[in-house]
Design an enzyme around this catalytic site. Structure first.
Site, PDB file in Angstrom:
ATOM      1  CD  GLU A  13     -21.469  12.413  15.209  1.00 56.65           C
ATOM      2  OE1 GLU A  13     -20.574  11.075  15.261  1.00 56.65           O
ATOM      3  OE2 GLU A  13     -21.946  12.428  13.663  1.00 56.65           O
TER       4      GLU A  13
ATOM      5  N   PRO B 264       0.940  -1.318  -0.765  1.00 58.47           N
ATOM      6  CG  PRO B 264      -0.742  -1.470   2.062  1.00 58.47           C
ATOM      7  CD  PRO B 264       0.946  -1.801   1.306  1.00 58.47           C
ATOM      8  N   PRO B 265       0.406   2.697  -0.734  1.00 59.42           N
ATOM      9  CG  PRO B 265      -0.885   3.851  -0.997  1.00 59.42           C
ATOM     10  CD  PRO B 265      -0.985   2.508  -0.961  1.00 59.42           C
TER      11      PRO B 265
HETATM   12  P1  ATP Z   1       4.069   4.751  -2.578  1.00 60.60           P
HETATM   13  O1  ATP Z   1       4.052   3.605  -2.986  1.00 60.60           O
HETATM   14  O2  ATP Z   1       3.045   5.246  -2.125  1.00 60.60           O
HETATM   15  O3  ATP Z   1       4.958   5.646  -3.025  1.00 60.60           O
HETATM   16  P2  ATP Z   1       5.842   4.471  -0.547  1.00 60.60           P
HETATM   17  O4  ATP Z   1       5.998   2.125  -0.153  1.00 60.60           O
HETATM   18  O5  ATP Z   1       7.167   4.038  -1.968  1.00 60.60           O
HETATM   19  O6  ATP Z   1       4.871   4.899  -1.470  1.00 60.60           O
HETATM   20  P3  ATP Z   1       7.652   5.676   0.477  1.00 60.60           P
HETATM   21  O7  ATP Z   1       8.027   6.873   0.128  1.00 60.60           O
HETATM   22  O8  ATP Z   1       8.802   5.159   0.444  1.00 60.60           O
HETATM   23  O9  ATP Z   1       6.478   5.221   0.404  1.00 60.60           O
HETATM   24  O10 ATP Z   1       8.004   6.244   1.808  1.00 60.60           O
HETATM   25  C1  ATP Z   1       6.693   7.950   2.546  1.00 60.60           C
HETATM   26  C2  ATP Z   1       7.473   7.955   4.044  1.00 60.60           C
HETATM   27  O11 ATP Z   1       7.167   7.700   5.092  1.00 60.60           O
HETATM   28  C3  ATP Z   1       9.387   8.041   4.241  1.00 60.60           C
HETATM   29  O12 ATP Z   1      10.094   9.372   3.835  1.00 60.60           O
HETATM   30  C4  ATP Z   1       9.708   7.800   4.833  1.00 60.60           C
HETATM   31  O13 ATP Z   1       9.854   9.171   5.698  1.00 60.60           O
HETATM   32  C5  ATP Z   1       8.268   6.988   6.240  1.00 60.60           C
HETATM   33  N1  ATP Z   1       8.626   5.755   6.357  1.00 60.60           N
HETATM   34  C6  ATP Z   1       8.375   4.582   5.889  1.00 60.60           C
HETATM   35  N2  ATP Z   1       8.019   4.009   5.548  1.00 60.60           N
HETATM   36  C7  ATP Z   1       8.836   3.935   6.740  1.00 60.60           C
HETATM   37  C8  ATP Z   1       9.396   2.779   7.601  1.00 60.60           C
HETATM   38  N3  ATP Z   1       9.467   1.367   7.313  1.00 60.60           N
HETATM   39  N4  ATP Z   1      10.621   3.041   8.242  1.00 60.60           N
HETATM   40  C9  ATP Z   1      11.191   5.180   8.134  1.00 60.60           C
HETATM   41  N5  ATP Z   1      10.415   5.905   7.777  1.00 60.60           N
HETATM   42  C10 ATP Z   1       9.170   4.667   7.244  1.00 60.60           C
END
Ligand code: ATP
Length: 677
Positions: free
Chosen positions: A472, A249-250
């Site tokens: 609510e 997921p995102p």
């Molecule tokens: P998308 O699929 O939307 O591109 P993504 O999975 O690539 O999302 P990232 O861009 O890697 O997500 O994560 C966004 C931000 O969330 C990172 O810059 C970081 O600050 C934080 N983050 C996410 N997961 C972690 C983790 N496991 N540890 C530390 N920080 C995290």
């Protein structure tokens, strides 16, 4: 990612030249547009210069009657290729012609001064001879023959519009290309847009910055170790995997993981997004793929990272009528070819990330291309704790902040959400002029991220406020009395984001959801509208969001999860995404009707149940609502006082709240988008 090359400046002069004003003068930079400007100036100059002393048009009749009769003509030159004759006036006679003076001719200017169209040449020559014989002043006139080509002016007359068109095209193309994050140069359009990170520009992110995700990290670390020490694996006959696909997921840290890989691998790392391949020109995507792999092979061993690969990797042949599809398919075909095209040990590893592996082309996913799929899921309790720790490191945190408590308050949050909570908490603390970020700041940040900004200044009439409070309170009362509803944390009628009020729950971290749990959730969703009907005898628009969610949930139960006896154990959910583009439903009209009836029944039954509960507890519901009107925010303790302790153990259900703040009910109650296997 890491340092941006474009921002680097080469060493310059120590003492820049100083202008009159005392400010340093900047040396003008060369710009390719200058060439066009200079060229245009030259062309205009030529035309301008040419027009200054160009001969004046006249007629054969005027030449005969005036110029030849007066003996003013020195020579007539017949321009054979143009049917034209040029007239050279004797220098001393130029003054007699006002037309010549007006055109800038003087006695010293070179001729010809006049020209005229002759008509058929042999006729003209005959006529001239006749004039020479009859008019004394014309006798000595020399008759000459010549051909004339306009040279520059002629060439420019057709070249100039072409140059202008090319200039406009290049200008707009460059603008557009820059707007799309492209190279800003028309000749580079087919070149890969990948950013290269190598030893000097390597990303500063390491695996330590990635919290949790133990399994995913291990897989990625193994790929790094393949690159660092390939013989360890190849000497036993194993092959280095060609690619790995990060799916999840995102905001779960896929890009972060790739950045960490770039930081640790110590090999060149090409990074680009799937949409970087796509441009408005046909063939550009495929050309960029070719260029990317060419560059990568030159730098082998190296890693190519393609973020959001679904932009080009979507399954082929879905909607063949769309023109844009062809270009995407060409790009995908080229990618498939390139991924299969190089030898296994050439040391180019492709890493890609996507939120939707289910819609990717099967050919892309087969072993030999992306050998490994690495699932990066939403973080569990332990992982959230670690992510909080990573993001709290740069903050000045007060002693009362308990990381595990915060992790419990944030079920369903992604890593990106947690990073956002930490940052928001720091901003809230700064706004409150604190020296440290306290627990309350974190809780407020969580509330803000879940529910939006508090909007206390919104004007709400007393009557409306009462309706909201009873609505609510209806949610709160019904959910309090249902075994499987999410544990309630607080109820508020302070407007926040788009909502005028909300009952806040702590969603339980369930791996699977039972039918009873779903029915209880639906019942508590409908508790708001039921309360309005029972208390005021009429309903309002305030329940729109609840009804929308209840409807989605009912349809999901019937058509996706097979939870209706009449429809049976059938699921019409298409996890491959194929049906996204189809206009036909995978079931008959009769089944469609049955699904509608069953979904309606589910909602109606739940609504009747909610009304029955509220009718039984009418007085308690009123008390909850009145308390809410008085205080605006009430907590689970208040409900316990009015309604009595819940006989069920919420901890056993998986909940972990302690009544201070929480996520809304929104997260677990939309199974239509996120069906459980
Ligand atoms: P998308 O699929 O939307 O591109 P993504 O999975 O690539 O999302 P990232 O861009 O890697 O997500 O994560 C966004 C931000 O969330 C990172 O810059 C970081 O600050 C934080 N983050 C996410 N997961 C972690 C983790 N496991 N540890 C530390 N920080 C995290």
């Amino acid at each position: 990612m890491a340092a941006n090359n474009e921002n680097r400046k080469d060493g310059g002069f120590n003492f820049p030249p100083v202008g009159n004003s005392g400010r340093p003068m900047k040396a003008p930079k060369f710009n390719s547009y200058w060439m066009f400007i200079i060229l245009a100036a030259v062309i205009i100059g030529f035309q301008f210069m040419g027009s200054q002393t160009s001969p004046v048009r006249t007629t054969w009749q005027e030449v005969q009657e005036k110029m030849l009769a007066n003996g003013d003509v020195e020579e007539i030159k017949l321009i054979t290729n143009r049917g034209q004759a040029n007239v050279y006036i004797k220098p001393e006679k130029v003054e007699n012609y006002s037309k010549l003076k007006a055109n800038g001719f003087t006695s010293t200017s070179a001729g010809p001064q006049f020209y005229f169209k002759t008509g058929p040449q042999d006729v003209f020559v005959e006529e001239l001879k006749a004039v020479q014989e009859s008019v004394p002043g014309a006798a000595g006139v020399v008759l000459d023959y010549d051909e004339e080509y306009d040279g520059w002016a002629n060439i420019m007359s057709w070249l100039f519009p072409i140059i202008l068109l090319v200039f406009i095209w290049v200008f707009f193309f460059n603008r557009m290309s820059r707007g799309m994050g492209g190279p800003g140069n028309v000749f580079n359009v087919g070149k890969s847009q990948a950013k290269l990170f190598d030893k000097d520009t390597a990303s500063k992110v390491t695996f330590k910055d990635v919290a949790g995700l133990a399994e995913a990290k291990q897989e990625v670390e193994e790929i790094v170790s393949f690159l660092k020490n390939p013989t360890k694996y190849t000497k036993l006959g194993g092959k280095i995997p060609k690619g790995a696909l990060l799916v999840g997921p995102p905001g779960t840290g896929k890009t972060l993981l790739a950045k960490a890989m770039a930081g640790e691998a110590n090999v060149p790392f090409f990074s680009m997004s799937g949409s970087d391949f796509v441009e408005m020109f046909v063939g550009v995507g495929a050309s960029r793929v070719r260029d990317l792999f060419k560059q990568a092979k030159e730098k082998s061993p190296c890693i190519i990272f393609i973020d959001e690969i679904d932009a080009i990797g979507r399954a082929r042949g879905r909607n063949p009528n769309m023109g844009a599809n062809d270009e995407r398919e060409n790009t995908l075909n080229q990618l498939l070819t390139e991924m299969d095209g190089f030898a296994t040990n050439s040391g180019v590893i492709i890493l890609a990330a996507t939120n939707r592996a289910d819609i990717l082309d099967k050919a892309l996913l087969r072993a030999g291309r992306f050998d490994r799929q690495i699932y990066v899921d939403l973080p569990e309790l332990k992982d959230r704790e670690e992510i909080f720790k990573v993001h709290m490191k740069p903050l000045k945190v007060a002693g009362d902040v308990d990381v595990s408590f915060l992790a419990k308050q944030t079920p369903g949050f992604s890593g990106a959400d947690i990073a956002n909570v930490a940052n928001e908490a720091a901003l809230i603390a700064a706004r409150r002029n604190r020296d440290e970020v306290t627990k309350q700041d974190f809780l407020d940040a969580i509330d803000r991220i879940v529910g939006g900004l508090e909007n206390r200044s919104k004007v709400i009439k007393a009557g409306e406020k009462k309706t909201i409070a009873y609505h609510e309170a209806g949610h709160a009362t019904v959910s309090w009395l249902l075994e499987h509803a999410h544990p309630l944390l607080k109820v508020t009628i302070v407007p926040r984001g788009k909502a005028l009020g909300a009952a806040w729950y702590l969603p339980q971290e369930r791996q699977i959801t039972t039918k009873d749990q779903m029915l209880d959730q639906m019942c508590s969703l409908l508790g708001g509208r039921a309360a309005e009907e029972i208390s005021f005898g009429q309903v309002s628009t305030g329940a729109q969001n609840d009804l929308e969610r209840a409807t989605k949930q009912a349809y999901a139960m019937v058509s996706i999860f097979g939870m209706s006896e009449k429809v049976g154990n059938l699921s019409y959910y298409d996890s491959t995404g194929q049906s996204d583009f189809s206009f036909t439903k995978p079931y008959s009209e009769k089944t469609a009707e049955l699904i509608d009836t069953e979904a309606k029944n589910l909602v109606e039954t739940s609504y009747a149940r909610a009304k029955a509960i509220l009718a039984n507890y009418k007085e308690q519901h009123r008390q909850v609502a009145e308390l809410l009107l008085e205080r605006e925010v009430i907590f689970s303790d208040d409900l316990e006082r009015i309604l009595g302790k819940r006989p069920w153990n919420d901890e056993e259900e998986g909940a972990a709240g302690n009544g201070e703040s929480a996520a809304t009910e929104a997260q677990p109650q939309e199974p239509a988008q996120n069906p459980q296997p």
